[in-house]
Design a protein around this motif. Sequence first.
Motif, PDB file in Angstrom:
ATOM      1  N   UNK A 167       0.827  -1.210   0.000  1.00 50.89           N
ATOM      2  CA  UNK A 167       0.000   0.000   0.000  1.00 50.89           C
ATOM      3  C   UNK A 167       0.856   1.253   0.000  1.00 50.89           C
ATOM      4  N   UNK A 168       2.123   1.117   0.385  1.00 50.94           N
ATOM      5  CA  UNK A 168       3.051   2.249   0.316  1.00 50.94           C
ATOM      6  C   UNK A 168       2.756   3.315   1.343  1.00 50.94           C
ATOM      7  N   UNK A 169       2.940   2.982   2.592  1.00 49.87           N
ATOM      8  CA  UNK A 169       2.667   3.932   3.671  1.00 49.87           C
ATOM      9  C   UNK A 169       3.626   5.120   3.608  1.00 49.87           C
ATOM     10  N   UNK A 170       3.100   6.300   3.929  1.00 53.66           N
ATOM     11  CA  UNK A 170       3.921   7.508   3.962  1.00 53.66           C
ATOM     12  C   UNK A 170       3.363   8.454   5.022  1.00 53.66           C
ATOM     13  N   UNK A 171       4.050   9.566   5.243  1.00 52.35           N
ATOM     14  CA  UNK A 171       3.623  10.529   6.249  1.00 52.35           C
ATOM     15  C   UNK A 171       4.317  10.289   7.577  1.00 52.35           C
ATOM     16  N   UNK A 172       4.199  11.247   8.463  1.00 57.15           N
ATOM     17  CA  UNK A 172       4.883  11.198   9.755  1.00 57.15           C
ATOM     18  C   UNK A 172       4.470   9.962  10.546  1.00 57.15           C
ATOM     19  N   UNK A 177      -1.578   6.103   2.397  1.00 55.01           N
ATOM     20  CA  UNK A 177      -1.180   5.039   1.470  1.00 55.01           C
ATOM     21  C   UNK A 177      -1.243   5.568   0.044  1.00 55.01           C
ATOM     22  N   UNK A 178      -0.327   5.092  -0.794  1.00 60.87           N
ATOM     23  CA  UNK A 178      -0.270   5.595  -2.170  1.00 60.87           C
ATOM     24  C   UNK A 178      -0.798   4.595  -3.191  1.00 60.87           C
ATOM     25  N   UNK A 179      -0.938   3.332  -2.794  1.00 53.00           N
ATOM     26  CA  UNK A 179      -1.378   2.307  -3.732  1.00 53.00           C
ATOM     27  C   UNK A 179      -2.658   1.618  -3.257  1.00 53.00           C
ATOM     28  N   UNK A 180      -3.463   1.231  -4.233  1.00 54.90           N
ATOM     29  CA  UNK A 180      -4.682   0.468  -3.965  1.00 54.90           C
ATOM     30  C   UNK A 180      -4.346  -1.013  -4.145  1.00 54.90           C
ATOM     31  N   UNK A 181      -4.558  -1.793  -3.084  1.00 52.44           N
ATOM     32  CA  UNK A 181      -4.069  -3.181  -3.076  1.00 52.44           C
ATOM     33  C   UNK A 181      -5.189  -4.149  -2.681  1.00 52.44           C
ATOM     34  N   UNK A 382      10.842  -6.236   1.431  1.00 50.53           N
ATOM     35  CA  UNK A 382      10.388  -6.870   0.190  1.00 50.53           C
ATOM     36  C   UNK A 382       9.393  -5.965  -0.530  1.00 50.53           C
ATOM     37  N   UNK A 383       8.442  -5.419   0.223  1.00 52.44           N
ATOM     38  CA  UNK A 383       7.444  -4.536  -0.371  1.00 52.44           C
ATOM     39  C   UNK A 383       8.060  -3.310  -1.002  1.00 52.44           C
ATOM     40  N   UNK A 384       9.026  -2.699  -0.326  1.00 50.25           N
ATOM     41  CA  UNK A 384       9.682  -1.508  -0.863  1.00 50.25           C
ATOM     42  C   UNK A 384      10.428  -1.814  -2.156  1.00 50.25           C
ATOM     43  N   UNK A 385      11.107  -2.949  -2.184  1.00 46.83           N
ATOM     44  CA  UNK A 385      11.841  -3.322  -3.402  1.00 46.83           C
ATOM     45  C   UNK A 385      10.891  -3.511  -4.567  1.00 46.83           C
ATOM     46  N   UNK A 386       9.765  -4.173  -4.324  1.00 40.91           N
ATOM     47  CA  UNK A 386       8.800  -4.404  -5.404  1.00 40.91           C
ATOM     48  C   UNK A 386       8.209  -3.085  -5.887  1.00 40.91           C
ATOM     49  N   UNK A 387       7.861  -2.197  -4.961  1.00 40.56           N
ATOM     50  CA  UNK A 387       7.319  -0.885  -5.344  1.00 40.56           C
ATOM     51  C   UNK A 387       8.338  -0.110  -6.166  1.00 40.56           C
ATOM     52  N   UNK A 388       9.580  -0.073  -5.700  1.00 42.05           N
ATOM     53  CA  UNK A 388      10.620   0.678  -6.410  1.00 42.05           C
ATOM     54  C   UNK A 388      10.873   0.103  -7.803  1.00 42.05           C
ATOM     55  N   UNK A 393      10.150   0.279 -13.703  1.00 40.81           N
ATOM     56  CA  UNK A 393       9.625  -0.352 -14.896  1.00 40.81           C
ATOM     57  C   UNK A 393       8.634   0.520 -15.635  1.00 40.81           C
ATOM     58  N   UNK A 394       7.755   1.198 -14.895  1.00 42.57           N
ATOM     59  CA  UNK A 394       6.789   2.100 -15.528  1.00 42.57           C
ATOM     60  C   UNK A 394       7.479   3.286 -16.173  1.00 42.57           C
ATOM     61  N   UNK A 395       8.531   3.809 -15.513  1.00 42.90           N
ATOM     62  CA  UNK A 395       9.283   4.934 -16.071  1.00 42.90           C
ATOM     63  C   UNK A 395       9.969   4.517 -17.377  1.00 42.90           C
TER      64      UNK A 395
END
Length: 402
Positions: A167-172, A177-181, A382-388, A393-395
């Motif tokens: 889901x890509x958690x962010x913020x303090x 979350x940045x992704x819909x999973x 693992x999640x961070x590596x897959x997101x990155x 890949x999209x870029x």
Amino acid sequence: MTQKSLALISDNEAIKNSVAQAVDRLDDLSLETHSGTLSSVNGRACGLMGENDLLVFSFSGELDLETVSDLRRSAGSRGTLLALSDRDISLTEVRALNKSGVDEILPYPIGQDELAEQIQRLTVDKSLLPTIYAPQPQRLGQIISICPARGGIGASTLSINLADQLQGYSGIFRKKTQNKVAVVDLDLQFGTVATSLDLQPSSGLLRMAQDGVMPDRTFLQQSLVQHESGLEVLSAPEEFIPLDVLTREQVSALIETLRLEFDFVVIDLPRVLVDWLGAVVNASDRMLMVGDSSVSSVRQSCRLIEFFTKERLEPPVEIVISQETKPTFRSSQHVEAQNVLERELRFWLPSDARHAKQALDRGQLLSQASGSCALSKAIRSVGRKIINETMVGKADLRNNAA
């Protein structure tokens, strides 16, 4: 504000009333209604497209794609076309309608608020879109299947908690979350995803099997259960059903529909080989095979990779070594395992039975029960590596397209 106009073609009185009520909720929008079908008023349809900002038509029988194509060809870029279907419509039919020139397809019945919202969106002046309306990009989510090489290796624990981290958690406070999973439990007989998250099992897959349903967006809306973390869950049914009761076509349609709705879809697979598993193999962008470095586990992984190779020339299998801490230096056993598997032992999940059981007993995610434990940190990595890697890949795709 400029007056907008909508024309409706339908022989369904309920749809006529529903559209009229939705239009009543909107300002500066007029409605004219014509009884019949798109093909029956074909001579007038092109004129209605040119005279109105939105043309809505309904259908319940077979699709007349030739009429739709002729209408779009005659109208060109003028007007917007919305289809309302009062029957189950397959993903194949949705694609055919889109290809023929329909701008949006909605199921009926549909809530008044949502119908009014969609009509308002489709009647927005396209010249103003950059400033007042940003359409949602079509998702083409990544399909990540989790395959256990042996029982009790923690594959379901990885499925649930990897989906959470994707889901890509962010913020303090890591609340955004940045992704819909979505996480899908295809272990139809012994799946534990729902109970692990303290959710009531859904009957969606049971209905899909018993009624021969080809899953679409409406099916997802009726079958997915949202977890408090934001994860959408399609669980295994509470009742026992035969593993081969689903067809390859159903599973393929389910995955493609999920791909259009989510950024990431994590599929928890059963430890059996059935025909529809081929649909998962063909659709997967990644297959995480979860095992350990024991001889029996490595051999079983080789057997599974060989089976997947029959379905797909180069199955995207990545090896996850579970219940073992990543060594500073690989032993001869690890090197030999890599050579036999012809793949890097890429991801390592340490043994952390205490915290895994604690999360399971509470019906919580690891990030909720003990976000700082070793296993939670490893899955987060693992999640961070897959997101990155997905972002890179999209870029690359965008650069190649440019």
